[in-house]
Design an enzyme around this catalytic site. Structure first.
Site, PDB file in Angstrom:
ATOM      1  N   ASP A 340       0.862  -1.174   0.000  1.00  0.00           N
ATOM      2  CA  ASP A 340       0.000   0.000   0.000  1.00  0.00           C
ATOM      3  C   ASP A 340       0.900   1.226   0.000  1.00  0.00           C
ATOM      4  O   ASP A 340       1.675   1.426   0.931  1.00  0.00           O
ATOM      5  CB  ASP A 340      -0.897  -0.030   1.244  1.00  0.00           C
ATOM      6  N   GLU A 358      -3.692   4.129  -2.744  1.00  0.00           N
ATOM      7  CA  GLU A 358      -4.113   3.748  -1.392  1.00  0.00           C
ATOM      8  C   GLU A 358      -5.616   3.924  -1.197  1.00  0.00           C
ATOM      9  O   GLU A 358      -6.297   3.047  -0.646  1.00  0.00           O
ATOM     10  CB  GLU A 358      -3.367   4.571  -0.348  1.00  0.00           C
ATOM     11  N   GLU A 359      -6.141   5.053  -1.656  1.00  0.00           N
ATOM     12  CA  GLU A 359      -7.566   5.320  -1.458  1.00  0.00           C
ATOM     13  C   GLU A 359      -8.438   4.303  -2.182  1.00  0.00           C
ATOM     14  O   GLU A 359      -9.454   3.849  -1.643  1.00  0.00           O
ATOM     15  CB  GLU A 359      -7.889   6.743  -1.934  1.00  0.00           C
ATOM     16  N   TRP A 473       6.226   3.232  -5.870  1.00  0.00           N
ATOM     17  CA  TRP A 473       5.923   3.717  -4.521  1.00  0.00           C
ATOM     18  C   TRP A 473       6.441   5.151  -4.333  1.00  0.00           C
ATOM     19  O   TRP A 473       7.601   5.430  -4.572  1.00  0.00           O
ATOM     20  CB  TRP A 473       6.579   2.754  -3.528  1.00  0.00           C
TER      21      TRP A 473
END
Length: 742
Positions: A340, A358-359, A473
């Site tokens: 995540d 992430e959302e 990331w």
């Protein structure tokens, strides 16, 4: 393509892949090694995904051991579970607590709220009694729902808006859909929320900073807590004041989502309402209640346990690597540790405008949302591991194009503790503004990212570790370099012996460049310590080259002298030992080429080359005097960028000071170790025919330059200013794409 491994371009099985919300053509319709535009974008590189799964079935390897209640692992259901497999476990009963170490529940006797009477006088009432009265009244439209919520949150009557909620029911849904929500679904959500005293009978501990601890809840308990979040019942969680009790925690009540704007907000509401449709029982039937459990583990690293990256002899090609421009982490990473791309405040802008990696994961797997209730913001050496969540929704698109695409049936099997075998680790990257992107190549900041990924990727069991599914990331709005982040994650996976599946999210150039690097790693046995020495020098020696080109040039230079390495004694790279003393696990027989054995230990150089390097070191020492002025300017830019992106500093100043000291100590530890290595090297050169490793030479070269006045090693505190603070989780965060995949 790499001729040594024909399987590196084999497409296995006829299956669909999803890229940026679109389904790819079935793999049996693609031509292998085709260069056409229509086929090229779907190819993966390096090794097939089966290699990352170690040749096993996707869910054979464990991420966590069985649930065992202890002082460090609180279990809120009865253990062991005695209910039938299709029935949720019963809640554990414990002593009630109302303090700063536990979640303050709205049903607690201490939960009070001021109420103003008609005559102007005020009184203090039980908050739970007010909630029950408001929610048990008939509610037939969104305006009545707004009035009910504000009746027990009267302080915010002039502050909270419900525009998104009204738009959903007035404009987006048709009349029949709205009627079903208010006549069927909302009463089910309300009944579940009001069962809070029945389903949560023990205090919920807060997972606070600097403590490794775990919490396990049943899916039924999570649904009850999220029903209360939807109805905005949690006390003391609405203010954004810096010195408030929960200022270092994410928000949990849904009020900010209801007042957000944009098409993605409506689609996120659809995902969440669909989740409640799936899990809330009806008055007469509870068969749809999920029977499983979810475990949340806060992983907090200590400075003394951090990896000495300049000593890691793990081979970068010693683990299986799969790089794919198609597919997603959640779809193609089944059974792997799924990353995540987190905000330091879990969930980021999920309850606001945010709708990126992430959302999206939090709304298609809403059980992750409950982590926002009890998880304090992550410090630089912390991660959150979440095992057992279920996926309920399909979707297409990304950010502004995100669309809910209906129900998803999750067929992931359960483990022995009734957790779905889905493991997600939340790690937050540093955020770099437009004017400070170049600062991400500073050694202390790269070290921070290495240690952050390391705490998240470290396997907690003695059994073989499942692979890691990750991607770009901390890139996108956070300003991260995808090449740097990919190399960092490769280094961490190699050190911890974890196979890697890297998804570039449609970036075919990055996919191909990572493949070139991987072939170079495999041909020459490049190690983590060698790569770290190259990264450390990039900021000083790049000379207008990109990181990718610099790494290619330096590695080719490093491995250019096979004649000199042929008869030398190999360094201890074939048998890799981690900082904790355990031998790193390499995938067996993946590179069983006899010609590799003499190269896997890395190249050596002679004393003649040492003399040349010393001359270069003197020149670099002079250059560092100029670099000091540039460094001070860069630090000012970092501070300005941090203020621009953050708006204000994090409310928990004590916590921030602690984490900044931790990061500084880590950087200092690395410098101390490098000095020790240099001292050893200097002594060894007194021998007439002593040959120095390139790593020793680079460390010596680096430290001689720094001994002439460089201030870089004292700047690690800047990393804290790069962290995204709570203000970024306000309404403006999502529109900026706070955690873009690339």
């Amino acid at each position: 393509m790499d001729s040594e491994n024909d399987s590196s371009m084999e497409i296995d099985g006829a299956k669909h892949e999803k890229v940026a919300g679109k389904l790819s053509p079935p793999t049996d319709q693609r031509t292998i090694d085709s260069d056409s535009d229509s086929d090229e974008q779907w190819h993966w590189r390096c090794q097939p995904i089966e290699a990352v799964q170690r040749g096993l079935q996707p869910f054979e390897l464990d991420h966590l051991g069985p649930v065992v209640p202890s002082g460090q692992h609180r279990v809120l259901h009865r253990h062991p579970i005695r209910e039938l497999a299709n029935k949720p476990p019963r809640p554990f009963r414990g002593a009630h607590k109302w303090d700063a170490k536990h979640v303050r529940l709205p049903c607690a006797p201490e939960s009070k709220y001021p109420v103003e009477a008609d005559d102007g006088t005020s009184d203090i009432e039980s908050r739970w009694s007010m909630i029950e009265r408001a929610l048990l009244r008939p509610i037939s439209n969104s305006k009545q729902l707004q009035a009910a919520i504000l009746s027990y949150n009267s302080t915010y009557k002039g502050q909270w808006g419900f525009g998104a909620l009204h738009q959903l029911f007035d404009e987006e849904l048709d009349e029949s859909e709205s009627r079903v929500f208010f006549e069927d679904l909302l009463p089910r959500v309300t009944r579940l929320a009001l069962r809070l005293p029945e389903l949560i009978q023990a205090p919920i501990p807060l997972l606070k900073q600097n403590h490794t601890c775990a919490l396990t809840l049943s899916q039924e308990q999570i649904a009850c807590l999220l029903a209360n979040a939807m109805l905005c019942t949690f006390p003391r969680r609405n203010t954004l004041k810096r010195k408030s009790e929960y200022s270092s925690f994410p928000d949990i009540n849904f009020n900010r989502l209801y007042q957000a704007s944009g098409p993605a907000v409506l689609e996120k509401l659809k995902c969440i309402f669909h989740y409640f449709r799936r899990v809330c029982p009806t008055e007469r039937d509870a068969s749809n209640v999920p029977p499983g459990c979810v475990t949340f583990v806060r992983l907090s690293g200590k400075p003394e346990d951090q990896v000495n990256w300049h000593l890691s002899g793990a081979a970068l090609a010693g683990i299986p690597v799969h790089v794919n421009a198609g597919g997603t982490i959640e779809d193609q990473g089944m059974g792997l540790l799924q990353v995540d791309f987190a905000n330091m405040y879990l969930g980021g802008g999920v309850l606001g405008h945010g709708c990126v990696q992430e959302e999206i994961r939090f709304v298609i797997c809403p059980e992750l949302l409950v982590s926002k209730l009890f998880t304090e913001c992550l410090s630089p050496t912390e991660a959150l591991l979440m095992v057992g969540c279920e996926r309920y929704s399909n979707y297409t698109g990304y950010a502004g194009s995100f669309v809910w695409e209906g129900n998803h049936e999750d067929h992931t099997p359960y483990d022995s503790s009734r957790r779905r075998r889905t493991a997600i680790v939340a790690i937050d990257a540093l955020s770099f503004g437009k004017t400070s992107k170049a600062q991400q190549y500073r050694e202390d900041l790269m070290l921070r990212e290495l240690n952050k990924a390391s705490i998240g990727f470290k396997h907690l069991l003695s059994t073989p570790a499942p692979g890691v599914a990750t991607g770009n990331w901390g890139c996108g709005a956070f300003g991260g370099d995808p090449y740097l982040k990919a190399i960092i994650q490769m280094m961490v996976c190699a050190h911890h012996g974890r196979p890697l599946a890297y998804f570039t999210f449609g970036n075919c150039q990055l996919r191909d460049d990572l493949h070139e690097l991987w072939k170079l790693f495999r041909a020459h046995g490049t190690t983590v310590q060698q790569m770290w020495s190259v990264l450390r020098r990039f900021k000083r020696e790049a000379a207008n080259r990109s990181l990718y080109q610099f790494v290619l040039d330096e590695l080719r230079k490093l491995h250019k002298q096979p004649e000199k390495t042929k008869d030398t004694t190999p360094q201890a790279a074939a048998t890799t030992t981690t900082a904790t003393g355990t031998t790193a696990q390499h995938s067996p027989d993946l590179f069983a080429d006899d010609s590799m054995d003499s190269l896997i230990s890395g190249a050596l150089i002679s004393e003649d080359d040492d003399n040349d390097a010393d001359a270069d070191a003197d020149a670099d020492a002079d250059a560092d005097d100029v670099d000091d002025a540039e460094q001070e300017q860069a630090n000012a830019m970092m501070s300005a960028a941090s203020l621009e992106s953050c708006g204000s500093s994090s409310s928990n100043s004590t916590s921030n000071n602690t984490t900044a000291t931790t990061t500084t100590a880590a950087a200092g530890a690395t410098t101390t170790t490098a000095t020790t290595t240099t001292s050893t090297t200097t002594t060894a050169t007194n021998s007439p025919k002593r040959q120095l490793t390139l790593l020793e030479m680079l460390d010596r070269h680096y430290d001689q330059a720094h001994s002439n006045g460089s201030k870089r090693q004292h700047q690690s505190s800047i990393s804290e200013k790069c962290l995204k603070t709570r203000k970024d989780c306000k309404d403006g965060d999502a529109s900026s794409g706070s955690n873009c995949r690339y």
